[in-house]
Each structure stands twice: as structure tokens, then as C-alpha cells.
Design a protein around this motif. Structure first.
Motif, mmCIF file in Angstrom:
data_model
loop_
_atom_site.group_PDB
_atom_site.id
_atom_site.type_symbol
_atom_site.label_atom_id
_atom_site.label_comp_id
_atom_site.label_asym_id
_atom_site.label_seq_id
_atom_site.Cartn_x
_atom_site.Cartn_y
_atom_site.Cartn_z
ATOM 1 N N SER A 28 12.348 7.318 -3.818
ATOM 2 C CA SER A 28 13.066 8.591 -3.865
ATOM 3 C C SER A 28 12.202 9.620 -3.142
ATOM 4 O O SER A 28 10.985 9.520 -3.117
ATOM 5 N N PHE A 29 12.866 10.597 -2.542
ATOM 6 C CA PHE A 29 12.220 11.650 -1.773
ATOM 7 C C PHE A 29 12.926 12.956 -2.089
ATOM 8 O O PHE A 29 14.137 12.977 -2.311
ATOM 9 N N LYS A 30 12.156 14.046 -2.115
ATOM 10 C CA LYS A 30 12.798 15.357 -2.176
ATOM 11 C C LYS A 30 11.976 16.370 -1.407
ATOM 12 O O LYS A 30 10.759 16.258 -1.292
ATOM 13 N N LEU A 31 12.710 17.344 -0.861
ATOM 14 C CA LEU A 31 12.116 18.483 -0.168
ATOM 15 C C LEU A 31 12.444 19.717 -0.975
ATOM 16 O O LEU A 31 13.613 19.962 -1.297
ATOM 17 N N VAL A 32 11.410 20.495 -1.316
ATOM 18 C CA VAL A 32 11.570 21.717 -2.103
ATOM 19 C C VAL A 32 11.118 22.908 -1.267
ATOM 20 O O VAL A 32 9.986 22.947 -0.798
ATOM 21 N N TRP A 46 0.808 -1.225 0.000
ATOM 22 C CA TRP A 46 0.000 0.000 0.000
ATOM 23 C C TRP A 46 0.840 1.273 0.000
ATOM 24 O O TRP A 46 0.324 2.349 -0.260
ATOM 25 N N ILE A 47 2.157 1.183 0.260
ATOM 26 C CA ILE A 47 2.966 2.416 0.220
ATOM 27 C C ILE A 47 3.454 2.745 -1.186
ATOM 28 O O ILE A 47 3.942 3.849 -1.416
ATOM 29 N N GLN A 48 3.302 1.811 -2.131
ATOM 30 C CA GLN A 48 3.769 2.124 -3.480
ATOM 31 C C GLN A 48 2.911 3.226 -4.101
ATOM 32 O O GLN A 48 1.730 3.353 -3.808
ATOM 33 N N GLY A 49 3.563 4.065 -4.900
ATOM 34 C CA GLY A 49 2.851 5.148 -5.555
ATOM 35 C C GLY A 49 3.630 6.450 -5.505
ATOM 36 O O GLY A 49 4.760 6.517 -5.017
ATOM 37 N N HIS A 50 2.994 7.469 -6.003
ATOM 38 C CA HIS A 50 3.570 8.819 -6.079
ATOM 39 C C HIS A 50 2.813 9.680 -5.072
ATOM 40 O O HIS A 50 1.605 9.862 -5.198
ATOM 41 N N GLU A 63 7.450 11.931 -2.552
ATOM 42 C CA GLU A 63 8.019 10.612 -2.296
ATOM 43 C C GLU A 63 7.416 9.646 -3.307
ATOM 44 O O GLU A 63 6.197 9.617 -3.495
ATOM 45 N N ILE A 64 8.258 8.876 -3.953
ATOM 46 C CA ILE A 64 7.813 7.919 -4.965
ATOM 47 C C ILE A 64 8.314 6.531 -4.572
ATOM 48 O O ILE A 64 9.517 6.326 -4.393
#
Length: 171
Positions: free
Chosen positions: A75-79, A46-50, A62-63
Motif C-alpha cells: 500500500s502507498f499513500k501521498l499526504v 529486501w523491499i519488504q517493510g514500512h 509505502e508498506i
């Protein structure tokens, strides 16, 4: 039998350390006494996804890829102010009958925070329907299109705080 001073000292020290690390509502702490937890990648599909959300004064993304090769990569990013503050890359990997989460941090120019061969590792502590607890990091399923991620952050002054990332599925 009368307890000795050293026994009482050790007991009090253990109690204080337990209280320090169990002060958070949504995360659990791994200890060497934590029994092995059986789980598979099927327990966390259930955590898979965008996913997208807000944290640290910015936008987060987070993808999570579906399982392949006994792992789920992410992958994760903070903008902040339309500039990437940092990235994370990692995976949850099936190891025998349990799971481990490993990650690495990178600044906005992809310069690594950890040394070349080092990762930040989160051992599995507990699995419940809709929740998976790694060491000081928890995933919580709210609905098909919403999850929370809780993580304990350490600060330079030695203090810790539990941070909540609320994500909505991004289409």
C-alpha cells in the motif's frame, strides 16, 4: 545492397522511439522484444517493510508485506498538507518463472482512478543484485534501511519524467 527509403524510415522511427524511452537514467522500458526474465520473490525480499519519504511536495508512505500466496502486497499513500492526496494498492506476483507488478490508484476518499477491472501493469525487464527493473519502474536497494524507487510519470501534454522516491525504513 542499398537500403530502401522505407527501410531507412522505419529505422529512423525505431531509433527516435528508442531514444525517447531510454532518456531516463534509472528506469528501463519493456518492449515486445524484451527477453523473458527469470526471477522469484526471494530476489526482492529486501523491499519488504514500512518505508517513508518525500515526493510531490508531500510525505509518502509505502508498506510491503512479506511473500504469501506467491505475491507481496503493498500500500502507498501521498499526504499533502496533512490530507491524503491519493493511495495505491497492489502486488508483485510470481507468475511461472517471472514477476509482475500490478497496482490500482484511489483518491483520498477511496474512489478508484482506473475502471473496476483494470490495473496498471509493470512487466519485469531485468534483475541485478540490489535492483529490480520493471517497465519504467525500478527498485534500488541503498542499504538495509534505505531504498529508492524510480518511476516514469506521463503528463497530460505527452511529456514524461522520471521521478525518484527515496525511502527510509520507518520503525
Amino acid at each position: 545492397m542499398k537500403p530502401t527509403k522505407s527501410f531507412l524510415s522505419v529505422f529512423i522511427l525505431l531509433l527516435i522511439s528508442q531514444l525517447c524511452f531510454s532518456q531516463f537514467k534509472n528506469t528501463l522500458k519493456y518492449t515486445p522484444e524484451t527477453p523473458p526474465v527469470k526471477a522469484s520473490l526471494n530476489d526482492i525480499l529486501w523491499i519488504q517493510g514500512h518505508w517513508r519519504g518525500e515526493a510531490f511536495g508531500g510525505l509518502t508512505e509505502e508498506i510491503w508485506a512479506p511473500p504469501l500466496g506467491n505475491s507481496m502486497m503493498f500500500s502507498f499513500k501521498l499526504v499533502n498538507d496533512n490530507v491524503v492526496s491519493f493511495y495505491e494498492v497492489g502486488f508483485i506476483k510470481q507468475i511461472g518463472e517471472t514477476l509482475i507488478l500490478k497496482l490500482k490508484h484511489f483518491d483520498g476518499s477511496l474512489k478508484g482512478w482506473e475502471k473496476k477491472d483494470e490495473t496498471i501493469d509493470f512487466k519485469l525487464v531485468s534483475v541485478e543484485p540490489g535492483k529490480i527493473y520493471f517497465d519504467q519502474l525500478t527498485f534500488e536497494k541503498i542499504s538495509k534501511n534505505e531504498i529508492n524507487v524510480y518511476v516514469v510519470i506521463s503528463h497530460d501534454d505527452g511529456s514524461h519524467e522520471e521521478v525518484k522516491f527515496n525511502y527510509k525504513r520507518y520503525q
